[in-house]
Write a protein that holds these residues in place. Sequence first.
Motif, mmCIF file in Angstrom:
data_model
loop_
_atom_site.group_PDB
_atom_site.id
_atom_site.type_symbol
_atom_site.label_atom_id
_atom_site.label_comp_id
_atom_site.label_asym_id
_atom_site.label_seq_id
_atom_site.Cartn_x
_atom_site.Cartn_y
_atom_site.Cartn_z
ATOM 1 N N HIS A 78 0.853 -1.182 0.000
ATOM 2 C CA HIS A 78 0.000 0.000 0.000
ATOM 3 C C HIS A 78 0.890 1.234 0.000
ATOM 4 C CE1 HIS A 78 0.934 -0.142 4.295
ATOM 5 N NE2 HIS A 78 0.411 -1.349 4.336
ATOM 6 N N PRO A 79 0.327 2.385 -0.318
ATOM 7 C CA PRO A 79 1.144 3.603 -0.432
ATOM 8 C C PRO A 79 1.469 4.276 0.907
ATOM 9 C CG PRO A 79 -1.122 4.110 -0.980
ATOM 10 C CD PRO A 79 -1.052 2.613 -0.769
ATOM 11 N N HIS A 80 1.166 3.616 2.019
ATOM 12 C CA HIS A 80 1.385 4.201 3.341
ATOM 13 C C HIS A 80 2.677 3.661 3.952
ATOM 14 C CE1 HIS A 80 -2.863 3.583 2.454
ATOM 15 N NE2 HIS A 80 -3.046 4.779 2.977
ATOM 16 N N ARG A 81 3.351 4.490 4.733
ATOM 17 C CA ARG A 81 4.416 3.969 5.590
ATOM 18 C C ARG A 81 3.720 3.280 6.747
ATOM 19 N NH1 ARG A 81 7.088 8.289 3.605
ATOM 20 N NH2 ARG A 81 9.203 7.791 2.928
ATOM 21 N N GLN A 82 4.306 2.169 7.199
ATOM 22 C CA GLN A 82 3.707 1.420 8.304
ATOM 23 C C GLN A 82 4.790 1.014 9.281
ATOM 24 O OE1 GLN A 82 1.574 -2.087 7.069
ATOM 25 N NE2 GLN A 82 1.340 -2.859 9.142
ATOM 26 N N SER A 83 4.477 1.160 10.541
ATOM 27 C CA SER A 83 5.315 0.638 11.611
ATOM 28 C C SER A 83 4.412 -0.233 12.463
ATOM 29 C CB SER A 83 5.885 1.784 12.448
ATOM 30 O OG SER A 83 6.618 1.278 13.533
ATOM 31 N N ALA A 84 4.932 -1.353 12.937
ATOM 32 C CA ALA A 84 4.132 -2.238 13.778
ATOM 33 C C ALA A 84 4.941 -2.655 15.001
ATOM 34 C CB ALA A 84 3.690 -3.467 12.999
ATOM 35 N N TYR A 85 4.245 -2.801 16.113
ATOM 36 C CA TYR A 85 4.820 -3.232 17.384
ATOM 37 C C TYR A 85 4.111 -4.512 17.801
ATOM 38 C CZ TYR A 85 5.714 -3.304 22.414
ATOM 39 O OH TYR A 85 6.066 -3.677 23.677
ATOM 40 N N VAL A 86 4.878 -5.542 18.138
ATOM 41 C CA VAL A 86 4.294 -6.805 18.601
ATOM 42 C C VAL A 86 3.968 -6.639 20.080
ATOM 43 C CG1 VAL A 86 4.605 -9.288 18.868
ATOM 44 C CG2 VAL A 86 5.630 -8.117 16.893
ATOM 45 N N ALA A 87 2.676 -6.452 20.364
ATOM 46 C CA ALA A 87 2.229 -6.218 21.737
ATOM 47 C C ALA A 87 2.041 -7.516 22.513
ATOM 48 C CB ALA A 87 0.924 -5.426 21.731
ATOM 49 N N ALA A 88 1.784 -8.619 21.795
ATOM 50 C CA ALA A 88 1.600 -9.927 22.430
ATOM 51 C C ALA A 88 1.874 -11.009 21.407
ATOM 52 C CB ALA A 88 0.174 -10.070 22.969
ATOM 53 N N GLY A 89 2.312 -12.164 21.888
ATOM 54 C CA GLY A 89 2.500 -13.314 21.011
ATOM 55 C C GLY A 89 3.731 -13.206 20.139
ATOM 56 N N SER A 90 3.622 -13.837 18.962
ATOM 57 C CA SER A 90 4.747 -13.853 18.031
ATOM 58 C C SER A 90 4.227 -13.994 16.607
ATOM 59 C CB SER A 90 5.714 -14.985 18.368
ATOM 60 O OG SER A 90 5.064 -16.233 18.333
ATOM 61 N N PHE A 91 5.038 -13.525 15.675
ATOM 62 C CA PHE A 91 4.672 -13.517 14.265
ATOM 63 C C PHE A 91 5.854 -13.897 13.397
ATOM 64 C CE2 PHE A 91 1.767 -10.556 16.238
ATOM 65 C CZ PHE A 91 0.567 -10.767 15.588
ATOM 66 N N GLU A 92 5.545 -14.532 12.290
ATOM 67 C CA GLU A 92 6.489 -14.675 11.199
ATOM 68 C C GLU A 92 6.181 -13.502 10.274
ATOM 69 O OE1 GLU A 92 6.078 -17.890 8.029
ATOM 70 O OE2 GLU A 92 7.555 -18.717 9.417
ATOM 71 N N VAL A 93 7.144 -12.614 10.090
ATOM 72 C CA VAL A 93 6.933 -11.391 9.320
ATOM 73 C C VAL A 93 7.801 -11.438 8.069
ATOM 74 C CG1 VAL A 93 7.087 -8.868 9.333
ATOM 75 C CG2 VAL A 93 6.473 -10.081 11.434
ATOM 76 N N THR A 94 7.179 -11.174 6.924
ATOM 77 C CA THR A 94 7.902 -11.134 5.660
ATOM 78 C C THR A 94 7.828 -9.720 5.101
ATOM 79 O OG1 THR A 94 7.369 -13.441 5.215
ATOM 80 C CG2 THR A 94 8.066 -12.104 3.337
ATOM 81 N N ILE A 95 8.999 -9.163 4.787
ATOM 82 C CA ILE A 95 9.094 -7.838 4.183
ATOM 83 C C ILE A 95 10.054 -7.939 3.007
ATOM 84 C CG2 ILE A 95 9.733 -5.415 4.507
ATOM 85 C CD1 ILE A 95 9.253 -5.841 7.532
ATOM 86 N N ALA A 96 9.568 -7.612 1.825
ATOM 87 C CA ALA A 96 10.400 -7.607 0.610
ATOM 88 C C ALA A 96 11.132 -8.936 0.429
ATOM 89 C CB ALA A 96 11.368 -6.436 0.632
ATOM 90 N N GLY A 97 10.434 -10.038 0.707
ATOM 91 C CA GLY A 97 10.996 -11.364 0.489
ATOM 92 C C GLY A 97 11.845 -11.914 1.619
ATOM 93 N N GLU A 98 12.104 -11.118 2.656
ATOM 94 C CA GLU A 98 12.877 -11.588 3.811
ATOM 95 C C GLU A 98 11.931 -11.866 4.970
ATOM 96 O OE1 GLU A 98 16.546 -10.229 6.742
ATOM 97 O OE2 GLU A 98 15.982 -8.929 5.081
ATOM 98 N N THR A 99 12.116 -13.024 5.628
ATOM 99 C CA THR A 99 11.223 -13.439 6.712
ATOM 100 C C THR A 99 11.999 -13.584 8.014
ATOM 101 O OG1 THR A 99 9.802 -14.601 5.145
ATOM 102 C CG2 THR A 99 9.588 -15.214 7.464
#
Length: 109
Positions: free
Chosen positions: A46-67
């Motif tokens: 999307h055309p927005h800048r995004q920042s995210a904070y993991v407040a609980a649990g855990s995630f597998e995060v993929t950005i530009a092909g890197e996980t």
Amino acid sequence: MFIQASHIAFETLEPGLERRILGYTEQMMVTEVRFAKDVVGALHHHPHRQSAYVAAGSFEVTIAGETKVLVQGDGYIVEPDIVHGVKALEDGSVLIDFFTPMREDFLKK
């Protein structure tokens, strides 16, 4: 502006995925997103800048092909139009997302 999350309802986006908009101005939006285990926030951009904070649990995060696996207290930043997505690794995983400018597409018309 004060944000009292207890007064803001979650919207179910799909089974196991809920979001509430905590607050916004034209230039910023803050959301809270709750995930059940194995729920995927599909790869998207999307055309927005995004920042995210993991407040609980855990995630597998993929950005530009890197996980990477991120846990409570970790976070990430995504520049506009970069492909990204997440997968919750445990029940009750929560992201606090910040967008600039605000996501008009999240608002009900």
